[in-house]
Design a protein around this motif. Structure first.
Motif, PDB file in Angstrom:
ATOM      1  N   SER A 221       0.838  -1.195   0.000  1.00  0.00           N
ATOM      2  CA  SER A 221       0.000   0.000   0.000  1.00  0.00           C
ATOM      3  C   SER A 221       0.872   1.242   0.000  1.00  0.00           C
ATOM      4  N   ALA A 222       0.318   2.294  -0.583  1.00  0.00           N
ATOM      5  CA  ALA A 222       0.961   3.611  -0.595  1.00  0.00           C
ATOM      6  C   ALA A 222      -0.160   4.630  -0.728  1.00  0.00           C
ATOM      7  N   GLY A 223      -0.410   5.381   0.343  1.00  0.00           N
ATOM      8  CA  GLY A 223      -1.546   6.290   0.320  1.00  0.00           C
ATOM      9  C   GLY A 223      -2.838   5.500   0.170  1.00  0.00           C
ATOM     10  N   ASN A 224      -3.659   5.884  -0.805  1.00  0.00           N
ATOM     11  CA  ASN A 224      -4.922   5.202  -1.043  1.00  0.00           C
ATOM     12  C   ASN A 224      -4.790   4.024  -2.006  1.00  0.00           C
ATOM     13  N   SER A 225      -3.585   3.812  -2.531  1.00  0.00           N
ATOM     14  CA  SER A 225      -3.358   2.705  -3.468  1.00  0.00           C
ATOM     15  C   SER A 225      -2.917   1.467  -2.714  1.00  0.00           C
ATOM     16  N   GLN A 226      -3.514   0.368  -3.034  1.00  0.00           N
ATOM     17  CA  GLN A 226      -3.057  -0.885  -2.457  1.00  0.00           C
ATOM     18  C   GLN A 226      -3.296  -2.018  -3.425  1.00  0.00           C
ATOM     19  N   THR A 227      -2.478  -3.032  -3.307  1.00  0.00           N
ATOM     20  CA  THR A 227      -2.573  -4.169  -4.204  1.00  0.00           C
ATOM     21  C   THR A 227      -2.011  -5.387  -3.512  1.00  0.00           C
ATOM     22  N   ARG A 228      -2.416  -6.524  -3.971  1.00  0.00           N
ATOM     23  CA  ARG A 228      -1.831  -7.775  -3.502  1.00  0.00           C
ATOM     24  C   ARG A 228      -1.161  -8.420  -4.696  1.00  0.00           C
ATOM     25  N   GLY A 229       0.128  -8.268  -4.776  1.00  0.00           N
ATOM     26  CA  GLY A 229       0.847  -8.749  -5.941  1.00  0.00           C
ATOM     27  C   GLY A 229       2.249  -9.185  -5.586  1.00  0.00           C
ATOM     28  N   GLY A 242       3.687  -6.005  -8.284  1.00  0.00           N
ATOM     29  CA  GLY A 242       3.129  -5.495  -7.040  1.00  0.00           C
ATOM     30  C   GLY A 242       3.604  -4.096  -6.723  1.00  0.00           C
ATOM     31  N   VAL A 243       4.891  -3.854  -6.884  1.00  0.00           N
ATOM     32  CA  VAL A 243       5.464  -2.529  -6.635  1.00  0.00           C
ATOM     33  C   VAL A 243       5.025  -1.544  -7.711  1.00  0.00           C
ATOM     34  N   TYR A 244       5.018  -2.001  -8.969  1.00  0.00           N
ATOM     35  CA  TYR A 244       4.627  -1.106 -10.063  1.00  0.00           C
ATOM     36  C   TYR A 244       3.224  -0.551  -9.851  1.00  0.00           C
ATOM     37  N   SER A 245       2.347  -1.374  -9.279  1.00  0.00           N
ATOM     38  CA  SER A 245       0.951  -0.958  -9.119  1.00  0.00           C
ATOM     39  C   SER A 245       0.787   0.244  -8.192  1.00  0.00           C
ATOM     40  N   VAL A 246       1.727   0.448  -7.287  1.00  0.00           N
ATOM     41  CA  VAL A 246       1.617   1.579  -6.355  1.00  0.00           C
ATOM     42  C   VAL A 246       2.667   2.645  -6.633  1.00  0.00           C
ATOM     43  N   SER A 247       3.373   2.530  -7.766  1.00  0.00           N
ATOM     44  CA  SER A 247       4.483   3.455  -8.024  1.00  0.00           C
ATOM     45  C   SER A 247       4.004   4.893  -8.220  1.00  0.00           C
ATOM     46  N   ALA A 248       2.789   5.088  -8.748  1.00  0.00           N
ATOM     47  CA  ALA A 248       2.290   6.456  -8.921  1.00  0.00           C
ATOM     48  C   ALA A 248       2.137   7.140  -7.564  1.00  0.00           C
ATOM     49  N   ALA A 249       1.630   6.414  -6.575  1.00  0.00           N
ATOM     50  CA  ALA A 249       1.493   6.978  -5.234  1.00  0.00           C
ATOM     51  C   ALA A 249       2.864   7.216  -4.596  1.00  0.00           C
ATOM     52  N   LEU A 250       3.797   6.330  -4.846  1.00  0.00           N
ATOM     53  CA  LEU A 250       5.152   6.516  -4.320  1.00  0.00           C
ATOM     54  C   LEU A 250       5.813   7.743  -4.948  1.00  0.00           C
ATOM     55  N   ARG A 251       5.536   7.949  -6.214  1.00  0.00           N
ATOM     56  CA  ARG A 251       6.068   9.123  -6.908  1.00  0.00           C
ATOM     57  C   ARG A 251       5.538  10.406  -6.282  1.00  0.00           C
ATOM     58  N   ASP A 252       4.342  10.333  -5.724  1.00  0.00           N
ATOM     59  CA  ASP A 252       3.743  11.493  -5.072  1.00  0.00           C
ATOM     60  C   ASP A 252       4.159  11.625  -3.605  1.00  0.00           C
ATOM     61  N   GLY A 253       5.082  10.790  -3.167  1.00  0.00           N
ATOM     62  CA  GLY A 253       5.626  10.921  -1.821  1.00  0.00           C
ATOM     63  C   GLY A 253       4.942  10.091  -0.756  1.00  0.00           C
ATOM     64  N   ARG A 254       4.035   9.182  -1.147  1.00  0.00           N
ATOM     65  CA  ARG A 254       3.385   8.329  -0.148  1.00  0.00           C
ATOM     66  C   ARG A 254       4.359   7.280   0.375  1.00  0.00           C
ATOM     67  N   VAL A 255       4.110   6.817   1.583  1.00  0.00           N
ATOM     68  CA  VAL A 255       4.966   5.819   2.219  1.00  0.00           C
ATOM     69  C   VAL A 255       4.588   4.429   1.716  1.00  0.00           C
ATOM     70  N   LEU A 256       5.587   3.638   1.361  1.00  0.00           N
ATOM     71  CA  LEU A 256       5.349   2.256   0.957  1.00  0.00           C
ATOM     72  C   LEU A 256       5.281   1.382   2.207  1.00  0.00           C
ATOM     73  N   ARG A 257       4.199   0.614   2.318  1.00  0.00           N
ATOM     74  CA  ARG A 257       4.022  -0.274   3.468  1.00  0.00           C
ATOM     75  C   ARG A 257       3.668  -1.676   2.980  1.00  0.00           C
ATOM     76  N   LEU A 258       4.113  -2.655   3.739  1.00  0.00           N
ATOM     77  CA  LEU A 258       3.799  -4.046   3.442  1.00  0.00           C
ATOM     78  C   LEU A 258       2.985  -4.652   4.580  1.00  0.00           C
ATOM     79  N   ASP A 259       1.925  -5.329   4.207  1.00  0.00           N
ATOM     80  CA  ASP A 259       1.208  -6.193   5.135  1.00  0.00           C
ATOM     81  C   ASP A 259       1.747  -7.597   4.864  1.00  0.00           C
ATOM     82  N   LEU A 260       2.547  -8.120   5.789  1.00  0.00           N
ATOM     83  CA  LEU A 260       3.238  -9.382   5.562  1.00  0.00           C
ATOM     84  C   LEU A 260       2.340 -10.596   5.733  1.00  0.00           C
ATOM     85  N   VAL A 261       1.182 -10.424   6.359  1.00  0.00           N
ATOM     86  CA  VAL A 261       0.227 -11.532   6.542  1.00  0.00           C
ATOM     87  C   VAL A 261      -1.187 -11.017   6.259  1.00  0.00           C
TER      88      VAL A 261
END
Length: 398
Positions: A221-229, A242-261
């Motif tokens: 997840s990054a901001g309002n973007s999230q994906t399971r990939g 998985g990372v590509y799907s949230v790259s637009a939000a990361l480009r806008d400065g959102r924090v990248l977070r992982l839900d490991l489970v």
């Protein structure tokens, strides 16, 4: 009635340009495609190395939604040549398709080369001329100027379609040098930025043994973007869909977070972590209670070391692990490009408002989409739309 000898040139031999040329040919207009490289469709061939993902088999409105703020702009173009039409188009080239479990559509050959060869043969049969090693340098006295092995070559045409790509993968031909040429002609262009890009990470030495390994069963997840990939740990950082799907939000400065489970809620994670460990190490406790090991455990240790001792704090970290990174991969390493010719710079037919008779298509336009067939579908659709626009322009011009 369109005059039989009116000439059109298409500059750029990728999917958008090839589709524009075929659309013109189907309207009885003699077209020549120019490309700076020795062969056509180089980025398409590169995409096909891992199985050519043509489009996504899903309801149209859901499909359209993946284009974000550009959805309303692209709607008529994608309606005219939709994800369903892409499948039919491939079939007409003798390339039957199949839909994978994720809804992604592939040619049964799982390669781009048979489809591209068939397409180029069909274009030739329709009278389209193809000129390679012709690097477009702009216009001079209303003639398009190309740098060739024999020197500069001018070419005059009644209508032009530009399909020169964005700025990613420049070695395949999309160098983005067209921006200066068009900006000098008053075309409004948004700056290029990487899209569908990996993130750069400076790893600790302990992560080296995990380079090249996939990471599964995570939610990003990054901001309002999230994906399971799925994504991959590389020596440069994290790569993959998985990372590509949230790259637009990361480009806008959102924090990248992982839900490991992602299949276990936080309360349950905390409850399991609260069980007595006895003589188990924390790593073995995580493996036993949450099946958390391998690459996921390595990422937890990399970004949360030292691990919190309290079950509530550790559960919070496992469910929302912040990934420290050095930003997105540079533009030339991105899968695609954000930015380009703004919507207000073109008419509804994709003709440049400052350059009558010049149409644009593909990644030159200011839109972006995730991987999964959305990029290729929009390139084909905008190429067709620009070809129709160019043909109608010639018809109006008499």
């Amino acid at each position: 009635m369109v005059r039989a000898m009116q000439r059109a040139i298409v500059i750029g031999g990728g999917p958008a340009g090839l589709m524009a040329a075929e659309t013109l040919a189907d309207r009885g207009i003699r077209a020549t495609i120019f490309d700076a490289k020795a062969t056509f469709g180089r980025k398409l061939l590169m995409a096909g190395k891992s199985g050519l993902n043509l489009t996504k088999n899903e309801p149209f409105e859901k499909f359209l939604g993946h284009y974000g703020i550009a959805s309303d702009w692209l709607r008529p173009m994608l309606s005219a040549f939709s994800n369903r039409d892409v499948q039919s188009w491939a079939e007409t080239l003798g390339q039957p398709t199949f839909t994978g479990s994720s809804g992604r559509v592939f040619p049964k050959a799982m390669k781009a080369s048979p489809l591209l060869r068939a397409w180029l043969r069909r274009l030739s049969d329709k009278g389209v001329t193809m000129r390679s090693r012709c690097d477009w340098r702009g216009w001079q006295n209303d003639e398009a100027i190309f740098a060739t092995n024999e020197g500069q070559a001018p070419h005059r045409a009644d209508v032009t379609v530009l399909a020169l790509g964005g700025g990613s993968w420049p070695r395949l031909g999309a160098t983005g040098t067209w921006r200066r040429i068009l900006a000098d002609r008053g075309v409004d262009i948004a700056p290029f930025q990487p899209a569908n890009a990996g993130v750069r990470i400076t790893w600790s030495p302990q992560m080296r043994k995990f380079f090249g390994q996939p990471v599964k069963s995570c939610r990003l997840s990054a901001g309002n973007s999230q994906t399971r990939g799925e994504f991959v740990i590389s020596r440069h950082g994290l790569e993959g869909g998985g990372v590509y799907s949230v790259s637009a939000a990361l480009r806008d400065g959102r924090v990248l977070r992982l839900d490991l489970v992602p299949d276990i809620d936080r309360a349950t994670v905390q409850s399991r972590l609260s069980r007595p460990r006895a003589k188990l190490s924390l790593s073995n406790h995580l493996r036993k209670t949450l099946n958390l090991g391998g690459t996921r455990l390595a990422l937890l240790n990399e970004f949360a070391h030292p691990l919190p001792k309290e079950p509530a704090d550790l559960a919070r970290m496992i469910k929302s692990l912040p990934i420290r990174h050095d930003g997105l991969a540079p533009l030339e390493q991105a899968i695609s490009t954000a930015g380009g010719i703004r919507r207000r710079a073109v008419g509804m037919d994709l003709m440049l408002s400052t350059l009558p008779g010049v149409f644009v298509a593909g990644e030159m336009l200011d839109w972006e989409a995730p991987t999964g067939g959305y990029l290729l579908t929009a390139c084909l659709a905008t190429g067709r739309w620009a070809g129709v626009g160019a043909a109608d322009y010639l018809a109006r011009s008499g």
